[in-house]
Design a protein around this motif. Structure first.
Motif, PDB file in Angstrom:
ATOM      1  N   VAL A 322      -4.069  10.520   2.539  1.00 14.90           N
ATOM      2  CA  VAL A 322      -3.893   9.924   3.860  1.00 14.90           C
ATOM      3  C   VAL A 322      -3.243   8.555   3.682  1.00 14.90           C
ATOM      4  CG1 VAL A 322      -5.039   9.300   6.026  1.00 14.90           C
ATOM      5  CG2 VAL A 322      -6.006  11.111   4.588  1.00 14.90           C
ATOM      6  N   TYR A 323      -2.203   8.304   4.468  1.00 13.02           N
ATOM      7  CA  TYR A 323      -1.431   7.075   4.328  1.00 13.02           C
ATOM      8  C   TYR A 323      -1.378   6.345   5.668  1.00 13.02           C
ATOM      9  CZ  TYR A 323       0.365   9.460   0.119  1.00 13.02           C
ATOM     10  OH  TYR A 323       0.485  10.124  -1.085  1.00 13.02           O
ATOM     11  N   GLU A 324      -1.419   5.014   5.596  1.00 10.94           N
ATOM     12  CA  GLU A 324      -1.268   4.191   6.791  1.00 10.94           C
ATOM     13  C   GLU A 324       0.109   3.547   6.818  1.00 10.94           C
ATOM     14  OE1 GLU A 324      -5.014   2.156   8.836  1.00 10.94           O
ATOM     15  OE2 GLU A 324      -4.857   1.581   6.737  1.00 10.94           O
ATOM     16  N   ARG A 448       6.447   4.055   3.378  1.00 11.91           N
ATOM     17  CA  ARG A 448       5.262   3.267   3.715  1.00 11.91           C
ATOM     18  C   ARG A 448       5.617   1.782   3.659  1.00 11.91           C
ATOM     19  NH1 ARG A 448      -0.533   4.259   0.806  1.00 11.91           N
ATOM     20  NH2 ARG A 448       0.719   3.982  -1.080  1.00 11.91           N
ATOM     21  N   ASN A 449       5.104   1.051   4.668  1.00  8.99           N
ATOM     22  CA  ASN A 449       5.306  -0.407   4.743  1.00  8.99           C
ATOM     23  C   ASN A 449       6.778  -0.772   4.902  1.00  8.99           C
ATOM     24  OD1 ASN A 449       2.494  -0.728   4.305  1.00  8.99           O
ATOM     25  ND2 ASN A 449       2.809  -0.608   2.088  1.00  8.99           N
ATOM     26  N   SER A 450       7.448  -0.092   5.834  1.00 14.50           N
ATOM     27  CA  SER A 450       8.854  -0.395   6.110  1.00 14.50           C
ATOM     28  C   SER A 450       8.964  -1.754   6.804  1.00 14.50           C
ATOM     29  CB  SER A 450       9.445   0.691   7.015  1.00 14.50           C
ATOM     30  OG  SER A 450      10.708   0.302   7.489  1.00 14.50           O
ATOM     31  N   ASN A 451      10.075  -2.453   6.523  1.00 21.87           N
ATOM     32  CA  ASN A 451      10.267  -3.768   7.149  1.00 21.87           C
ATOM     33  C   ASN A 451      10.824  -3.679   8.568  1.00 21.87           C
ATOM     34  OD1 ASN A 451      12.958  -3.100   6.831  1.00 21.87           O
ATOM     35  ND2 ASN A 451      13.272  -4.422   5.048  1.00 21.87           N
ATOM     36  N   GLY A 452      11.075  -2.463   9.062  1.00 23.53           N
ATOM     37  CA  GLY A 452      11.495  -2.298  10.450  1.00 23.53           C
ATOM     38  C   GLY A 452      12.987  -2.173  10.657  1.00 23.53           C
ATOM     39  N   TRP A 473      -1.360   6.668  11.004  1.00 22.30           N
ATOM     40  CA  TRP A 473      -1.741   7.278   9.722  1.00 22.30           C
ATOM     41  C   TRP A 473      -1.172   8.690   9.662  1.00 22.30           C
ATOM     42  CZ3 TRP A 473      -4.269  11.773  10.518  1.00 22.30           C
ATOM     43  CH2 TRP A 473      -4.987  11.916  11.728  1.00 22.30           C
ATOM     44  N   ILE A 474      -1.004   9.205   8.466  1.00 22.42           N
ATOM     45  CA  ILE A 474      -0.495  10.567   8.275  1.00 22.42           C
ATOM     46  C   ILE A 474      -1.178  11.182   7.059  1.00 22.42           C
ATOM     47  CG2 ILE A 474       1.457   9.783   6.878  1.00 22.42           C
ATOM     48  CD1 ILE A 474       3.112  12.074   8.113  1.00 22.42           C
ATOM     49  N   THR A 530      -6.962   3.855  12.778  1.00 24.91           N
ATOM     50  CA  THR A 530      -6.958   3.352  11.403  1.00 24.91           C
ATOM     51  C   THR A 530      -7.687   4.350  10.516  1.00 24.91           C
ATOM     52  OG1 THR A 530      -9.064   2.159  11.593  1.00 24.91           O
ATOM     53  CG2 THR A 530      -7.056   0.977  12.274  1.00 24.91           C
ATOM     54  N   ILE A 531      -7.476   4.236   9.199  1.00 29.99           N
ATOM     55  CA  ILE A 531      -8.163   5.155   8.292  1.00 29.99           C
ATOM     56  C   ILE A 531      -9.658   4.840   8.237  1.00 29.99           C
ATOM     57  CG2 ILE A 531      -6.144   5.697   6.904  1.00 29.99           C
ATOM     58  CD1 ILE A 531      -7.043   3.650   4.870  1.00 29.99           C
ATOM     59  N   GLU A 532     -10.039   3.590   8.533  1.00 25.19           N
ATOM     60  CA  GLU A 532     -11.465   3.272   8.592  1.00 25.19           C
ATOM     61  C   GLU A 532     -12.130   4.009   9.749  1.00 25.19           C
ATOM     62  OE1 GLU A 532      -9.479   0.319   6.191  1.00 25.19           O
ATOM     63  OE2 GLU A 532      -9.104   0.967   8.259  1.00 25.19           O
ATOM     64  N   GLU A 533     -11.458   4.034  10.901  1.00 27.43           N
ATOM     65  CA  GLU A 533     -11.986   4.765  12.053  1.00 27.43           C
ATOM     66  C   GLU A 533     -11.971   6.265  11.788  1.00 27.43           C
ATOM     67  OE1 GLU A 533      -9.561   3.530  15.280  1.00 27.43           O
ATOM     68  OE2 GLU A 533     -10.437   1.525  15.426  1.00 27.43           O
TER      69      GLU A 533
END
Length: 645
Positions: A322-324, A448-452, A473-474, A530-533
């Protein structure tokens, strides 16, 4: 005056023109084909024989490769096949084209286009539409019509009364389009019942034709097209068909306009046939001869050459987890865009000439880019966008089809080679910007973590347009061997929607009960941004699973039908499909390879199934399917806090 319908008639075509009322007009249009002999002196006797029976004219005609000297023979198409057997080296053109398409294309006409309206105009003319549902005594092998229901008309009871009232209503209401569930079964049955009861058959404004059933091989699978009654002067659409499911009435009408085929045919033909018809129409419109047989089919090659040239699309397997903060950058109609940008066509490879394929695909691609943007604000465009998407998807595969009129294996391989280079370049640009590439598949990359600004940079460097989806997340699911499955993933988009690919809820063979259960589970996951949720949803997810697990024993057996496409009609080994085929035959159903069948598993160990009115199910078998669906969803919850670094 609008051309509502068109079809071949004896030595001509029939047009149905739509004004205040629809009317038929017959136009003479003689059959002819073109022929080029590499050595015409060698075949002088054959030419003389043709001239004694048919009108033959010497002519010069264009092909995509250049001009040819030859003859136009005004004779039935079957004569071309006879010539082919007598002179295999002869090059024959325009010999297997639908007469109505040839008539329309050579005059710049098309169906469902207003006077002076461009074929690529997105507006669809207003037509009188009637939608209905026909009830049968037996959905599996119907022998009697029990009801017909619609918003304007409803009747049930005695079959003769039902059909009589329906035909009377159709005659008075006089719709241009009839949308009917299971129309390809119902219309033929209505015709037979009208003949039996002595009732006028008014489903057609004129006469009618029958489209033969057909089993065919496509993309590694046997498929089947049902026989159908085709009315004249009226459009009859089966709402259970692939075309209506995927792109609806507007998509069907628009593809009719593009291809030179009647809407009755575009609603029943595959996207591959539609893109092929579009290519043929465009060739005829431009005065380019269409080859009867492809003369440059792929020849046997050494394995080393295949490994070098025929690698297909590039796939980078994801690591399961799982990725955020993930973005998916997806090229818009990548392969058609490559054909257009790089001018790929059989006659343009290696010489820089303007290619036929790239020229005719350009307006389709531009229109697809337009409709993809428009549909977000205007749902009416969604059907046309879907139709364009399917046609453009299949145009790439068609370049490698051995019988494609304008295909070439060299073009096919060049497209995939450029596609691989573009994807590698996109991955390099991502890594240069400090962005992590976690997955890539043919025409899209996941980072992941693209600058936009990555999407804009990729578009600028590659010259191809792209779309970007951002995920909270995916989850990428594993295969049985533990490696990531490239096409099985799901995730929560920033707009709040769940994107599902390759999971059981998206499969056509998943029973409805299992589908509903998994969709409810995915709906729960939408609450976690979020992955925490996500990790906190385990108990709630398990509660949904337990509720469906217990409810299964008391559920309606009709919710457990499994849909499968059969590749054969007889089996040597015992299996669920073999048992279902036997049951279908016992019920009197005529089966053909490629047909879809449905069955409920009654006893898996004994391979007992029910194909209609099931009274019970094998609960243990379906609970295993439910558990599989649950495990797909549970994977994200269980692995939320242990995703790959």
């Amino acid at each position: 005056m609008l051309i509502l319908d068109v079809y071949s008639a004896r030595k001509g075509v029939n047009l149905w023109l739509k004004g205040k009322k629809a009317r038929k007009r017959y136009i003479r249009h003689d059959d002819s084909f073109l022929i080029h002999f590499p050595d015409k002196h060698k075949h002088s006797e054959l030419i003389e024989g043709l001239e004694t029976r048919y009108r033959v004219e010497e002519t010069t005609f264009r092909t995509i490769f250049g001009e040819k000297e030859g003859y136009r023979v005004f004779a039935p198409k079957k004569v071309a096949r006879i010539i082919e057997t007598q002179a295999p080296e002869a090059e024959i053109y325009n010999a297997d084209i639908r007469r109505e398409m040839e008539y329309l294309a050579t005059r710049g006409l098309s169906c469902l286009t207003e006077p002076f309206q461009d074929r690529f105009d997105l507006s669809i003319p207003e037509l009188k539409i009637f939608e209905c549902r026909v009830g049968f005594d037996d959905s599996l092998n119907p022998s009697r019509i029990t009801s017909i229901e619609s918003r304007q008309f409803s009747v049930e009871g005695r079959e003769k009364v039902i059909i009589e009232e329906f035909m009377s209503f159709t005659d008075s209401f006089d719709p241009d389009v009839i949308l009917m569930e299971n129309a390809d079964i119902a219309a033929r049955m209505m015709f037979e019942k009208c003949r039996e009861y002595g009732i006028d058959f008014t489903l057609s404004r004129g006469k009618f034709r029958f489209l033969k059933e057909n089993s065919y091989y496509s993309y590694g699978a046997v498929k089947h097209r049902k026989s159908a009654l085709i009315p004249e002067g009226r459009i009859l659409v089966d709402t259970t068909s692939f075309a209506f499911r995927e792109y609806g009435l507007k998509g069907i009408l628009f593809t009719s306009r593009l291809t030179g085929l009647s809407a009755n045919l575009t609603s029943r033909f595959t996207p591959g046939t539609l893109i092929s018809s579009y290519e043929v129409y465009e060739a005829l419109k431009r005065g380019i001869a269409v080859p009867f047989r492809k003369r440059d089919a792929e020849k046997p090659r050494k394995i080393e050459e295949l490994r070098k040239n025929d690698k297909g699309g590039l796939i980078l397997q994801p690591e399961p987890g799982v990725y955020e903060n993930v973005s998916q950058i997806d090229f818009t109609s990548m392969y058609p865009a490559i054909i257009v940008k790089y001018n790929l066509s059989p006659e343009s490879i290696g010489n820089g000439r303007k290619g036929f394929l790239s020229t005719i695909l350009k307006p389709l691609l531009e229109l697809r880019i337009q409709t993809k943007r428009m549909k977000k604000l205007n749902p009416d465009v969604a059907g046309i966008d879907a139709a364009l998407k399917w046609m453009l998807v299949t145009c790439f595969g068609y370049t490698g089809f051995r019988n494609a009129k304008f295909g070439s294996i060299t073009v096919h391989e060049r497209i995939t080679a450029i596609g691989r280079e573009i994807l590698l370049e996109s991955m390099r640009l991502a890594e240069e910007s400090g962005t992590e590439v976690i997955h890539a598949m043919v025409d899209s990359i996941f980072v992941r973590n693209s600058n936009g600004s990555l999407k804009e940079r990729i578009e600028k460097e590659t010259g191809l347009l792209a779309e970007e989806d951002r995920y909270h997340w995916i989850a990428f699911l594993p295969k049985k061997d533990g490696f990531g499955a490239p096409a099985r993933y799901y995730g929560l988009l920033e707009n709040g929607e769940m994107k599902l690919r390759g999971v059981m809820a998206r499969r056509r063979d998943t029973p409805e009960f299992i589908r509903k259960a998994q969709l409810e589970m995915f709906d729960l996951l939408r609450k976690a941004s979020t992955i925490e949720e996500l990790a906190k949803l385990e108990n709630n997810l398990n509660a949904i699973y337990r509720r469906y697990f217990l409810a299964m024993k008391y559920a309606d057996p009709e919710e457990f039908f499994i849909r499968k496409r059969i590749s054969r009609t007889s089996y040597s080994k015992n299996s669920l499909e073999a048992s279902a085929v036997k049951e279908m035959k016992r019920a009197g159903v005529k089966l053909s390879p490629g047909m879809e069948i449905e069955y409920v598993v009654v006893d898996f160990s004994k391979k007992i199934v029910s194909v209609r009115n099931p009274e019970s199910i094998d609960v243990e078998y379906y609970r295993k399917l439910l558990e599989k669906a649950y495990r797909e969803v549970e994977f994200a919850v269980r692995n939320a806090l242990s995703s790959p670094s």
